[in-house]
Design a protein around this motif. Sequence first.
Motif, mmCIF file in Angstrom:
data_model
loop_
_atom_site.group_PDB
_atom_site.id
_atom_site.type_symbol
_atom_site.label_atom_id
_atom_site.label_comp_id
_atom_site.label_asym_id
_atom_site.label_seq_id
_atom_site.Cartn_x
_atom_site.Cartn_y
_atom_site.Cartn_z
ATOM 1 N N VAL A 124 0.835 -1.201 0.000
ATOM 2 C CA VAL A 124 0.000 0.000 0.000
ATOM 3 C C VAL A 124 0.872 1.255 0.000
ATOM 4 C CG1 VAL A 124 -1.671 1.319 1.346
ATOM 5 C CG2 VAL A 124 -1.961 -1.145 1.068
ATOM 6 N N PHE A 125 1.970 1.234 0.783
ATOM 7 C CA PHE A 125 2.854 2.387 0.797
ATOM 8 C C PHE A 125 3.368 2.702 -0.600
ATOM 9 C CE2 PHE A 125 7.199 4.021 0.904
ATOM 10 C CZ PHE A 125 7.042 5.186 1.631
ATOM 11 N N ASP A 126 3.870 1.667 -1.298
ATOM 12 C CA ASP A 126 4.437 1.921 -2.613
ATOM 13 C C ASP A 126 3.356 2.338 -3.605
ATOM 14 O OD1 ASP A 126 6.999 1.582 -4.322
ATOM 15 O OD2 ASP A 126 5.452 0.545 -5.482
ATOM 16 N N ALA A 127 2.153 1.752 -3.481
ATOM 17 C CA ALA A 127 1.072 2.114 -4.389
ATOM 18 C C ALA A 127 0.645 3.568 -4.194
ATOM 19 C CB ALA A 127 -0.115 1.184 -4.179
ATOM 20 N N LEU A 128 0.626 4.006 -2.917
ATOM 21 C CA LEU A 128 0.200 5.378 -2.661
ATOM 22 C C LEU A 128 1.240 6.393 -3.113
ATOM 23 C CD1 LEU A 128 -1.387 5.011 0.893
ATOM 24 C CD2 LEU A 128 -2.579 5.210 -1.282
ATOM 25 N N ILE A 129 2.514 6.075 -2.903
ATOM 26 C CA ILE A 129 3.559 7.048 -3.187
ATOM 27 C C ILE A 129 3.947 7.063 -4.666
ATOM 28 C CG2 ILE A 129 5.674 5.702 -2.902
ATOM 29 C CD1 ILE A 129 6.574 7.975 -0.961
ATOM 30 N N SER A 130 3.424 6.059 -5.429
ATOM 31 C CA SER A 130 3.746 5.950 -6.849
ATOM 32 C C SER A 130 2.574 6.430 -7.700
ATOM 33 C CB SER A 130 4.072 4.495 -7.210
ATOM 34 O OG SER A 130 5.110 4.001 -6.413
ATOM 35 N N GLU A 131 2.888 6.876 -8.892
ATOM 36 C CA GLU A 131 1.847 7.219 -9.857
ATOM 37 C C GLU A 131 1.321 5.943 -10.482
ATOM 38 O OE1 GLU A 131 1.395 9.660 -14.073
ATOM 39 O OE2 GLU A 131 3.097 10.058 -12.733
ATOM 40 N N ARG A 132 0.004 5.890 -10.684
ATOM 41 C CA ARG A 132 -0.641 4.751 -11.320
ATOM 42 C C ARG A 132 -1.567 5.266 -12.413
ATOM 43 N NH1 ARG A 132 2.821 2.471 -9.220
ATOM 44 N NH2 ARG A 132 2.750 0.675 -7.797
ATOM 45 N N PRO A 133 -1.980 4.412 -13.337
ATOM 46 C CA PRO A 133 -2.868 4.871 -14.405
ATOM 47 C C PRO A 133 -4.153 5.485 -13.878
ATOM 48 C CG PRO A 133 -1.968 2.723 -14.946
ATOM 49 C CD PRO A 133 -1.560 3.006 -13.539
ATOM 50 N N TYR A 134 -4.570 5.092 -12.667
ATOM 51 C CA TYR A 134 -5.839 5.566 -12.152
ATOM 52 C C TYR A 134 -5.676 6.557 -10.997
ATOM 53 C CZ TYR A 134 -4.440 1.577 -9.367
ATOM 54 O OH TYR A 134 -3.725 0.675 -8.631
ATOM 55 N N LYS A 135 -4.424 7.047 -10.737
ATOM 56 C CA LYS A 135 -4.203 7.977 -9.633
ATOM 57 C C LYS A 135 -2.902 8.721 -9.800
ATOM 58 C CE LYS A 135 -2.095 6.607 -5.902
ATOM 59 N NZ LYS A 135 -0.694 6.759 -6.251
ATOM 60 N N GLN A 136 -2.816 9.869 -9.154
ATOM 61 C CA GLN A 136 -1.565 10.596 -9.058
ATOM 62 C C GLN A 136 -0.782 10.075 -7.842
ATOM 63 O OE1 GLN A 136 -0.516 12.805 -11.219
ATOM 64 N NE2 GLN A 136 -2.391 12.858 -12.443
ATOM 65 N N ALA A 137 0.517 10.299 -7.838
ATOM 66 C CA ALA A 137 1.328 9.945 -6.670
ATOM 67 C C ALA A 137 0.977 10.849 -5.502
ATOM 68 C CB ALA A 137 2.811 10.066 -7.004
ATOM 69 N N PRO A 176 1.984 12.760 -1.929
ATOM 70 C CA PRO A 176 3.177 13.223 -1.218
ATOM 71 C C PRO A 176 3.474 12.291 -0.042
ATOM 72 C CG PRO A 176 1.596 15.010 -1.536
ATOM 73 C CD PRO A 176 0.886 13.758 -1.902
ATOM 74 N N LEU A 177 4.748 12.222 0.319
ATOM 75 C CA LEU A 177 5.164 11.325 1.395
ATOM 76 C C LEU A 177 4.401 11.615 2.689
ATOM 77 C CD1 LEU A 177 6.988 9.118 2.556
ATOM 78 C CD2 LEU A 177 8.714 10.898 3.002
ATOM 79 N N GLU A 178 4.232 12.913 3.023
ATOM 80 C CA GLU A 178 3.553 13.247 4.278
ATOM 81 C C GLU A 178 2.126 12.712 4.298
ATOM 82 O OE1 GLU A 178 5.134 15.268 2.323
ATOM 83 O OE2 GLU A 178 6.938 15.742 3.498
ATOM 84 N N ARG A 179 1.444 12.798 3.146
ATOM 85 C CA ARG A 179 0.069 12.307 3.082
ATOM 86 C C ARG A 179 0.028 10.784 3.200
ATOM 87 N NH1 ARG A 179 -4.213 12.870 -1.972
ATOM 88 N NH2 ARG A 179 -5.994 11.945 -0.870
ATOM 89 N N VAL A 180 1.015 10.117 2.567
ATOM 90 C CA VAL A 180 1.070 8.653 2.646
ATOM 91 C C VAL A 180 1.267 8.206 4.097
ATOM 92 C CG1 VAL A 180 2.341 6.601 1.966
ATOM 93 C CG2 VAL A 180 1.939 8.420 0.297
ATOM 94 N N LEU A 230 13.138 4.774 -2.740
ATOM 95 C CA LEU A 230 11.921 4.097 -2.313
ATOM 96 C C LEU A 230 10.858 5.090 -1.845
ATOM 97 C CD1 LEU A 230 13.500 1.185 -0.223
ATOM 98 C CD2 LEU A 230 12.680 1.102 -2.584
ATOM 99 N N LEU A 231 11.258 6.339 -1.598
ATOM 100 C CA LEU A 231 10.327 7.341 -1.103
ATOM 101 C C LEU A 231 9.783 8.249 -2.207
ATOM 102 C CD1 LEU A 231 12.247 8.401 2.124
ATOM 103 C CD2 LEU A 231 10.464 6.680 1.886
ATOM 104 N N SER A 232 10.481 8.299 -3.334
ATOM 105 C CA SER A 232 9.996 9.100 -4.467
ATOM 106 C C SER A 232 10.294 8.349 -5.753
ATOM 107 C CB SER A 232 10.686 10.463 -4.482
ATOM 108 O OG SER A 232 12.098 10.309 -4.500
ATOM 109 N N PRO A 233 9.593 7.213 -5.960
ATOM 110 C CA PRO A 233 9.915 6.355 -7.107
ATOM 111 C C PRO A 233 9.540 7.012 -8.426
ATOM 112 C CG PRO A 233 7.932 5.605 -6.020
ATOM 113 C CD PRO A 233 8.491 6.693 -5.160
#
Length: 598
Positions: free
Chosen positions: A522-535, A537-541, A572-575
């Motif tokens: 979940v951490f990597d999914a939230l901090i990464s950009e995906r076709p259905y979402k923007q990345a 920020p680390l603080e929000r994650v 790993l924090l800003s892939p």
Amino acid sequence: MRTGRSRSRATAVIAAGVVAACAAVAADLVGLLPGLEQESISQRFERRAASPAPNLLVVAVDDKTFSDMHLQWPFARRFHARAIDQLRRYGARAIVYDVQFTEQTTARDDNALITAIDRAHDVILATAETDEHGRTNVLGGAALLTSIGARVGASNLPEGPGGVVQRFAPAHAGLPTLATVAAAAVHRTPPKSSFEDGGAWIDFHGPAGTIDTVSFSDLVAGRVAPAQVRGRIVVVGATSPTLQDVNPTPTGERLMSGPEIEANAIDSAIRGLPLRGTATWIALLITLGLGLMPALIGLRLRALVAALAAPVIAVAFLLVSQYAFEHGRILPVAVPLFALSLGTMSATVGGYVIEHWRRGRDAQRSEKLELAVSDRTSELRDTQLEIIHRLAAATESRDQATGLHLERIGRLCERLGLAMGMTPPDAETLRNASLLHDVGKIGVPDAILLQPGALSAADRELMQRHTAIGARLLGGSRSPVMRVAEEIARTHHERWDGAGYPQRLTGEAIPLAGRICAVCDVFDALISERPYKQAWPLERVLAELRHERGLHFDPAVTDIFLAIVDDLDPALLSPTTAARPLPGASQRPLDIGDFRGP
């Protein structure tokens, strides 16, 4: 020549076995093994099931007594007089008082106690102070004790290795011990000839707390039912740890009070000392037999077979010793097993020395074979890991996620596993296994897997099947990596609060590997950009992880992850992201509630 070589080999191997047995006996004689033998005795006591003691009762001067009576120790003797009167009225078979009455107090209190003992008759009193002739000053001396029908026994108990109390002697400094005096009062005294050197073994009924116990305050206040006392041997004494009459015994780590130890000793004496040691000559035969056994096996077969058989022999002997213990016989364990170990080494070395000249070629072949096996094992492991990486990469490619996601998940899981105390090999296994967390997506239709927007309820149900599909694909393997991978594939979408899938497991019912991977995924999914979402920020994650602590995620795993975030590789924090949004994909933020994976 062959007969001569065999005879020489037999002589050398048997001699090695005899030397091993003698060395073990010598080690015991010089005191190298007492701690091991004591530990083996403790293990046998702990493995034996506790047995009831319906004929025994302990009246405990415990913490409850001090709380109820608000008195300082030692208590005034009139309170002990009340206790003795209550026990007499309730029909105690014998009263053993493990409290020392050697000094005079007030006339009122001393007379109250003496009168109560006289009424009860045949009370057994304890003392730890005697002269060389066994004389004591309990209640003024022998003349008064005889006139009121009281007996005195020494409460001194010998300490074994490590201060463990496990035996009692027939007498101490000329005075019979408390156990033998009490046994004589209700049954008969075991003959001195039945006591071993060092004293008779106490056949404990179980660990501390096994014998029925009532508080002294409840007894004197009349809150003890007469049926609890009637017909029993009652031992009265201090059990509160603050009074320092607690000792280690072989029955477990919990200390046992002096009165409970005395009760067990009295019962052992009444039952005729049912637990006994082994005669020296029998112990020597056992030691010699186990020391020679590897040599005898090595003569018939090979030294390697003898070495492999030694653990089996050791386990069998331990089972025999436990069976003998449960039937009243303490067999020596440490010295015979030491002899077995030395005998195994001696037989192996002796056989090797005698036959070295004709085993050189076999050794070279064996070395080459071992190298080949090692190379083959390494090759198979590399092949297995390559297959894992390729299979995981193929799975990732189906839903347009970047292949670097796999590397990041693996590194995060490994780093978190180490922080939680995993060994480096286990953490590496976790890293490789986590690559297959979504392998079950192979069985999910593209129309669902590649859908850019929110999933319908029916599509979500199909998507969630990837956990069961992955578990089936990976199940049944003997490989440690694949077994962990199966756990992760099956459980990484379970939630700590039980709202996950596929089994709705809760809390620690979810395997640790699945709980670790859930946080990292979940951490990597939230901090990464995906076709259905923007990345994000680390603080929000991190805020989201804190919010889901105890709901979605294991609180302990979450806390440790948050603690190591600052030490993680910046990559790993800003892939970076290699995935492009699908045509018409929604750019909505990812909601952890409908998280469907990378």
